[in-house]
Structures are given as structure tokens and as C-alpha cells.
Write an enzyme that holds these catalytic residues in place. Structure first.
Site, short mmCIF file in Angstrom:
data_model
loop_
_atom_site.label_atom_id
_atom_site.label_comp_id
_atom_site.label_asym_id
_atom_site.label_seq_id
_atom_site.Cartn_x
_atom_site.Cartn_y
_atom_site.Cartn_z
N GLY A 147 2.70 -0.87 4.45
CA GLY A 147 2.68 0.53 4.02
C GLY A 147 4.09 1.03 3.81
O GLY A 147 4.73 0.77 2.78
N HIS A 204 -9.75 1.21 4.98
CA HIS A 204 -8.47 1.52 5.62
C HIS A 204 -8.71 2.57 6.72
O HIS A 204 -9.50 3.50 6.53
CB HIS A 204 -7.46 2.03 4.59
N SER A 248 2.97 -1.33 10.70
CA SER A 248 4.40 -1.23 11.02
C SER A 248 5.21 -2.50 10.74
O SER A 248 6.20 -2.78 11.41
CB SER A 248 4.61 -0.79 12.47
N GLU A 275 -5.64 -4.75 11.06
CA GLU A 275 -4.68 -3.66 11.23
C GLU A 275 -5.07 -2.82 12.45
O GLU A 275 -5.92 -1.92 12.33
CB GLU A 275 -4.71 -2.74 10.00
N GLY A 310 1.77 2.85 10.86
CA GLY A 310 2.68 3.98 10.66
C GLY A 310 3.30 4.51 11.93
O GLY A 310 3.85 5.62 11.96
N ASN A 319 0.85 -1.18 0.00
CA ASN A 319 0.00 0.00 0.00
C ASN A 319 0.89 1.24 0.00
O ASN A 319 1.44 1.60 1.03
CB ASN A 319 -0.90 -0.05 1.25
N TRP A 320 1.04 1.81 -1.17
CA TRP A 320 1.93 2.97 -1.27
C TRP A 320 1.30 4.26 -0.74
O TRP A 320 1.96 5.29 -0.67
CB TRP A 320 2.36 3.17 -2.75
N LYS A 321 0.02 4.23 -0.44
CA LYS A 321 -0.69 5.42 0.07
C LYS A 321 -0.43 6.60 -0.89
O LYS A 321 -0.32 6.40 -2.09
CB LYS A 321 -0.26 5.72 1.50
P1 PGA Z 1 2.42 0.82 7.72
O1 PGA Z 1 1.00 0.90 7.01
O2 PGA Z 1 3.06 -0.46 7.30
O3 PGA Z 1 3.17 2.02 7.27
O4 PGA Z 1 2.17 0.83 9.21
C1 PGA Z 1 0.18 -0.21 6.94
C2 PGA Z 1 -1.14 0.18 6.33
O5 PGA Z 1 -1.57 1.31 6.53
O6 PGA Z 1 -1.78 -0.61 5.65
#
Ligand code: PGA
Length: 240
Positions: free
Chosen positions: A225, A88, A204, A162, A168, A1-3
């Protein structure tokens, strides 16, 4: 997930520069890249002949019409996506999406025969108040009822547990916390006779902590992410 992280150019460069390595990784694991909407067709062009998949990061709860700024599931399908993230926590938080919105989005995704990656999980406050199972149940209920009602219990679906407080933040849930949540989700889906599902963990994940979480037998995959932006990191995660 590159956001909202890679530019179109850096998205293309990512797949171009690491193409051969990515092909090797797909022999070991299914990999779904979820770029920003504008980057989707460009990334797709680079990976057409590979087993890599592309997913959207969200979609509209509506089929079509005057919904400025929205992207429909059918547009994602037409663009070449085969998956779509839904629910999400960043969407739930920033756009005030509730479980009914998420269920409607998932319905659109199913209708287009895309595979939803449904994100569920509790906030820290909810965990401290011992509401984890209640929250998970609430987040699964609408979608499970829809699948049951429409006799679509064989439709494939990915469920990503999640915990919001782990996304994050660098904080990772313990194996016991993940196991408890995953067991609960698994039992819940079985109760609804949902047959074709994958269970994922997200929050994370990086190359140093993934080995430990891979020990949880019921985890089929990860929603990654930040660590997915660095190819070497992603490679280590897949290969650990
Ligand atoms: P992250 O994000 O790995 O940066 O914690 C995961 C996500 O939001 O799906």
C-alpha cells in the site's frame, strides 16, 4: 495498491516518469498497479506496451443493474484490468462487507477471467483470542467451495495474507506469524485441490523489512500500500 491516494494526474506522472525503470523491474518481478477507478484508462494508456498489469481495487458482487456507485467486474475487464483486489480489510470494515459478499465479488471476477487478489487476515482482537486459523478458514471457504463446485480449481487466484493490525500501521507480523498463516492457507487450498495460486503477504511492507519476509519460501509476492506510492521505495522492495 494505491488506495484513494493518487490523483489522476499523479497516477499518470508516476508511470510516465518511471517508465524505463518500471520496465526493468518487470524483468525481475510481475508488477500489478491498482489505481483508483478513474485513473485506470489513463494509466493503462501509458503502459500498454509493457508487461505491467492493472488491477481494480474492488468490484461489485452483482453483474449489472441498479446498483448506484458500483463498478462491475466486466467494466474492469473492458477497461483493461487483468486483476482485481477483493475482500480488502478496508472494504470489509468501511462497507461492512462480509465473507458472502466477498465470495460473490470473487465469482464475478472469475466469470470475467480476471485474477482475484483475495485479501484475508485477522484483527488484533481475533489474534489475541487465538482465532487466526478459524478466521482464515472462514474467509477462504466460500471461494474454495465455489471453485470446487464449478470445477474451476485451475483458475488462477492470488491470496494475500494481510493481518488487519499490520495494514497501514507500521507494525509488521513476525516471520513465524506469517509462516504459520501461509502454511495454513497453503494446506487449505491443497485440500480443495486449487492448483494455480500465488501466496502474498501485505501489511506495512517497506524496503527495510521486505528482505526478512522474502526469506519465507512460500511467499510469492507482496501487496504493497503506502510504500508503493514512492517509486524509489517500490524499486528497492522489488530489487531487495
Ligand atoms: P500498507 O497497505 O502497505 O500501507 O500497510 C497494504 C494493503 O492495504 O494492502
Amino acid at each position: 495498491n494505491w488506495k484513494m491516494n493518487q490523483s489522476i494526474k499523479s497516477s499518470i506522472d508516476f508511470v510516465k516518469e518511471n517508465y524505463n525503470d518500471l520496465l526493468e523491474l518487470t524483468k525481475k518481478s510481475s508488477i500489478i498497479i491498482c489505481p483508483s477507478f478513474p485513473a485506470i484508462p489513463f494509466v493503462l494508456q501509458e503502459i500498454q506496451k509493457s508487461d505491467l498489469d492493472i488491477g481494480g481495487q474492488t468490484c461489485s458482487p452483482f453483474e449489472q443493474g441498479p446498483y448506484t456507485g458500483q463498478v462491475s467486474a466486466s467494466m474492469l475487464s473492458e477497461a483493461g484490468c487483468s486483476f482485481c483486489i477483493v475482500g480488502h480489510s478496508e472494504q470489509r470494515a468501511f462497507l461492512k462487507q462480509n465473507d458472502d459478499d466477498v465470495s460473490l465479488q470473487a465469482e464475478q471476477i472469475f466469470k470475467e477471467k480476471l485474477i482475484p487478489i483475495l485479501c484475508i487476515g485477522e484483527t488484533l482482537k481475533e489474534r489475541n483470542e487465538k482465532k487466526v486459523k478459524k478466521i482464515i478458514e472462514k474467509q477462504l471457504l466460500g471461494i474454495c467451495n465455489f471453485l470446487k463446485k464449478t470445477k474451476n480449481t485451475e483458475s488462477p487466484i492470488c491470496i494475500a495474507y494481510e493481518p488487519v493490525w499490520a495494514i497501514g500501521t507500521g507494525k509488521i507480523a513476525s516471520n513465524k506469524e506469517i509462516e504459520e498463516a501461509i502454511e495454513f492457507i497453503d494446506t487449505f487450498l491443497k485440500k480443495y485441490k486449487i492448483k494455480n495460486y500465488a501466496l502474498m503477504y501485505g501489511g506495512s511492507i517497506n524496503s527495510s523489512n521486505v528482505k526478512k519476509i522474502k526469506k519465507i519460501k512460500k511467499i510469492d509476492g507482496f501487496l504493497i500500500g503506502n510504500a508503493s506510492l514512492d517509486f524509489q521505495e517500490l524499486k528497492k522492495i522489488v530489487l531487495s
